[in-house]
Design an enzyme around this catalytic site. Sequence first.
Site, PDB file in Angstrom:
ATOM      1  CB  VAL A  11      -0.948  -0.029   1.232  1.00  0.00           C
ATOM      2  CG1 VAL A  11      -1.630   1.316   1.430  1.00  0.00           C
ATOM      3  CG2 VAL A  11      -1.997  -1.117   1.063  1.00  0.00           C
ATOM      4  CG  ASP A  30       9.830  -0.256   5.210  1.00  0.00           C
ATOM      5  OD1 ASP A  30       8.715  -0.462   4.701  1.00  0.00           O
ATOM      6  OD2 ASP A  30      10.367  -1.027   6.034  1.00  0.00           O
ATOM      7  CG  LEU A 155      -3.610  -0.701  -3.187  1.00  0.00           C
ATOM      8  CD1 LEU A 155      -2.926  -2.062  -3.238  1.00  0.00           C
ATOM      9  CD2 LEU A 155      -2.565   0.384  -3.316  1.00  0.00           C
ATOM     10  NE  ARG A 156      -8.992  -4.639  -7.694  1.00  0.00           N
ATOM     11  CZ  ARG A 156      -9.612  -4.613  -8.853  1.00  0.00           C
ATOM     12  NH1 ARG A 156     -10.357  -5.624  -9.224  1.00  0.00           N
ATOM     13  NH2 ARG A 156      -9.497  -3.576  -9.669  1.00  0.00           N
ATOM     14  CD  GLU A 157      -0.775  -8.291  -2.459  1.00  0.00           C
ATOM     15  OE1 GLU A 157      -0.202  -9.228  -3.031  1.00  0.00           O
ATOM     16  OE2 GLU A 157      -0.820  -8.166  -1.217  1.00  0.00           O
ATOM     17  CB  CYS A 262      -6.420  -7.767   2.198  1.00  0.00           C
ATOM     18  SG  CYS A 262      -4.940  -6.901   1.651  1.00  0.00           S
ATOM     19  CE  LYS A 265      -3.982  -7.206   7.121  1.00  0.00           C
ATOM     20  NZ  LYS A 265      -4.674  -5.958   7.373  1.00  0.00           N
ATOM     21  CE  LYS A 322      -4.887 -10.089  -7.041  1.00  0.00           C
ATOM     22  NZ  LYS A 322      -5.755  -8.972  -6.769  1.00  0.00           N
ATOM     23  NE  ARG A 329       1.739 -10.728   2.742  1.00  0.00           N
ATOM     24  CZ  ARG A 329       1.709  -9.407   2.844  1.00  0.00           C
ATOM     25  NH1 ARG A 329       1.684  -8.834   4.021  1.00  0.00           N
ATOM     26  NH2 ARG A 329       1.705  -8.652   1.757  1.00  0.00           N
TER      27      ARG A 329
HETATM   28  C1  UGA Z   1      -8.378  -6.878  -1.477  1.00  0.00           C
HETATM   29  C2  UGA Z   1      -9.481  -5.896  -1.943  1.00  0.00           C
HETATM   30  O1  UGA Z   1     -10.034  -6.343  -3.174  1.00  0.00           O
HETATM   31  C3  UGA Z   1      -8.929  -4.484  -2.101  1.00  0.00           C
HETATM   32  O2  UGA Z   1      -9.992  -3.586  -2.433  1.00  0.00           O
HETATM   33  C4  UGA Z   1      -8.282  -4.049  -0.787  1.00  0.00           C
HETATM   34  O3  UGA Z   1      -7.700  -2.754  -0.897  1.00  0.00           O
HETATM   35  C5  UGA Z   1      -7.205  -5.050  -0.399  1.00  0.00           C
HETATM   36  O4  UGA Z   1      -7.789  -6.364  -0.271  1.00  0.00           O
HETATM   37  C6  UGA Z   1      -6.618  -4.593   0.917  1.00  0.00           C
HETATM   38  O5  UGA Z   1      -7.341  -4.554   1.915  1.00  0.00           O
HETATM   39  O6  UGA Z   1      -5.452  -4.159   0.934  1.00  0.00           O
HETATM   40  P1  UGA Z   1      -6.369  -8.191  -2.699  1.00  0.00           P
HETATM   41  O7  UGA Z   1      -6.331  -9.016  -1.461  1.00  0.00           O
HETATM   42  O8  UGA Z   1      -5.114  -7.609  -3.226  1.00  0.00           O
HETATM   43  O9  UGA Z   1      -7.396  -6.939  -2.507  1.00  0.00           O
HETATM   44  O10 UGA Z   1      -6.949  -9.092  -3.887  1.00  0.00           O
HETATM   45  P2  UGA Z   1      -8.403  -9.443  -4.493  1.00  0.00           P
HETATM   46  O11 UGA Z   1      -8.357  -9.241  -5.946  1.00  0.00           O
HETATM   47  O12 UGA Z   1      -9.479  -8.782  -3.752  1.00  0.00           O
HETATM   48  O13 UGA Z   1      -8.466 -11.018  -4.228  1.00  0.00           O
HETATM   49  C7  UGA Z   1      -8.508 -11.557  -2.909  1.00  0.00           C
HETATM   50  C8  UGA Z   1      -8.745 -13.051  -2.969  1.00  0.00           C
HETATM   51  O14 UGA Z   1     -10.080 -13.337  -3.372  1.00  0.00           O
HETATM   52  C9  UGA Z   1      -7.852 -13.811  -3.956  1.00  0.00           C
HETATM   53  O15 UGA Z   1      -7.417 -15.008  -3.363  1.00  0.00           O
HETATM   54  C10 UGA Z   1      -8.765 -14.087  -5.133  1.00  0.00           C
HETATM   55  O16 UGA Z   1      -8.388 -15.221  -5.859  1.00  0.00           O
HETATM   56  C11 UGA Z   1     -10.095 -14.294  -4.424  1.00  0.00           C
HETATM   57  N1  UGA Z   1     -11.272 -14.033  -5.257  1.00  0.00           N
HETATM   58  C12 UGA Z   1     -11.518 -12.788  -5.728  1.00  0.00           C
HETATM   59  C13 UGA Z   1     -12.149 -15.073  -5.546  1.00  0.00           C
HETATM   60  O17 UGA Z   1     -11.958 -16.227  -5.108  1.00  0.00           O
HETATM   61  N2  UGA Z   1     -13.262 -14.822  -6.292  1.00  0.00           N
HETATM   62  C14 UGA Z   1     -13.528 -13.570  -6.785  1.00  0.00           C
HETATM   63  O18 UGA Z   1     -14.584 -13.422  -7.458  1.00  0.00           O
HETATM   64  C15 UGA Z   1     -12.640 -12.541  -6.488  1.00  0.00           C
END
Ligand code: UGA
Length: 439
Positions: A11, A30, A155-157, A262, A265, A322, A329
């Site tokens: 972030v 950092d 944001l998403r990774e 994310c 946790k 992903k 993690r």
């Molecule tokens: C998530 C949120 O989407 C962000 O908006 C947020 O800022 C971030 O956490 C955070 O709190 O920092 P992130 O964890 O990077 O982002 O990734 P996502 O794209 O949300 O995916 C999370 C998990 O859900 C992955 O394992 C993905 O494979 C899974 N997922 C996602 C599914 O199984 N199905 C879906 O339809 C979407």
Amino acid sequence: MQLSIIGSGHVGLVTGACFAEKGHDVLCTDSDAEKIEGLKQGTMPFHEPGLEAMVRRNAEDGRLRFSDSVAEAVTLGQAVFISVWTPPLPSGRADLSYVEKVSREIAENLPENEHRLVVEKSTVPVRTGERVLRTIERFAPKGRDYDVASNPEFLREGTAIRDTMEPDRIVIGADSEKARALLERIYKGFPGERVFCDVRSAEMIKHASNAFLASKISFINAVARVCEKSGADIELVARGMGLDPRIAPSFLKAGIGYGGSCFPKDVSAFIDIARELGYEFRLLEEVQRINREMRFHFVDRVEKELWNLRDKPVAVLGLAFKPDTDDMRLAPSVTIIEELLKRGAHVRAFDPVTIPRAREAMQDLQPQESLAFCNTVEDACKGAEAVLLVTEWPEIVGADWKKLRTLVASPTLFDGRNALDRAELQAAGWTVNGVGTGQ
Ligand code: UGA
């Protein structure tokens, strides 16, 4: 404006780089001096598409600098963003000790006769802002001028740059006009709807958003389980549901459950926050349970299809939680591989980016001699009795499946993300088992 970021993780670093890209002067700090040295040399601490080029460009133009000194961050930055890690404690509660430590350091370094805006960027429990404020009050020299605001990050990774440069909303949680106006100025060049609110509501928006998205995933995964039993197809069901704008299509992708740093946790932390405030958020406990179960259910299906797994080579394709990240993690791959090993399989694992981190994450799995990391999809698939797609990297989805068919011992595929074109693969001779779908 001169801005400082404390904590150059996913972030912090992405936010800092994007602020610089929009013309601000940014100092990213950092406590890990090695990480900062690496950043000064242009080495990114993690994989994020587009980040390296953006960091290099802005560093060369002098708008983005790096330091390991909080004192320097507070001396320079009109606004100081806290984006340090808030890891889960064994109870699920967020560990705020890093936030506390940084708040104290900020307080001790606040300059005379200048205002400083301290902004929470990390995901923190509601009312953390008040604790940050109290900590600063306690440790700041007399007469210092400051505000504390909350500006959560969404944001998403993997798509972090786009999400930050083109956000769909910017939440500005401020309890004073001055703090609100400063954050408005900082975000002047960014698109996206502004949500102005108090600090507590901003903190809650972040946790509630992540908890809701995780619930959406668990909901569709639960429906997938019913689809498997009834013969309906979850892909068609999700499409039919998602076209209703009240439901919306995103985060309706059934699979092996959510992972990463994310959702797991934040769902735990939100349950803990609610409990602390006197509410048992049982809905979220169920969301967690469904999510955990999806990984075991996936392995159960593999075992059922192969009758038993003892001494059978199994290919696991994709290890990161992903695609487009090297983050391991709470990646579902770890539990899946652990379970496969326990049941006697010989695992041949592949990931295009994260093998070093995967080795580390899986170093305690037993028996280690049954786990091999492979450098190519082909190598992982050689002689496999089953192929498991765990992370839908484009390199894996777009692999030459006709060729892979000739390498495996048995063309049995388990698509944990429903990412492959089933008809095409079946035509190439594969038996394809998706999640929430039959053959
Ligand atoms: C998530 C949120 O989407 C962000 O908006 C947020 O800022 C971030 O956490 C955070 O709190 O920092 P992130 O964890 O990077 O982002 O990734 P996502 O794209 O949300 O995916 C999370 C998990 O859900 C992955 O394992 C993905 O494979 C899974 N997922 C996602 C599914 O199984 N199905 C879906 O339809 C979407």
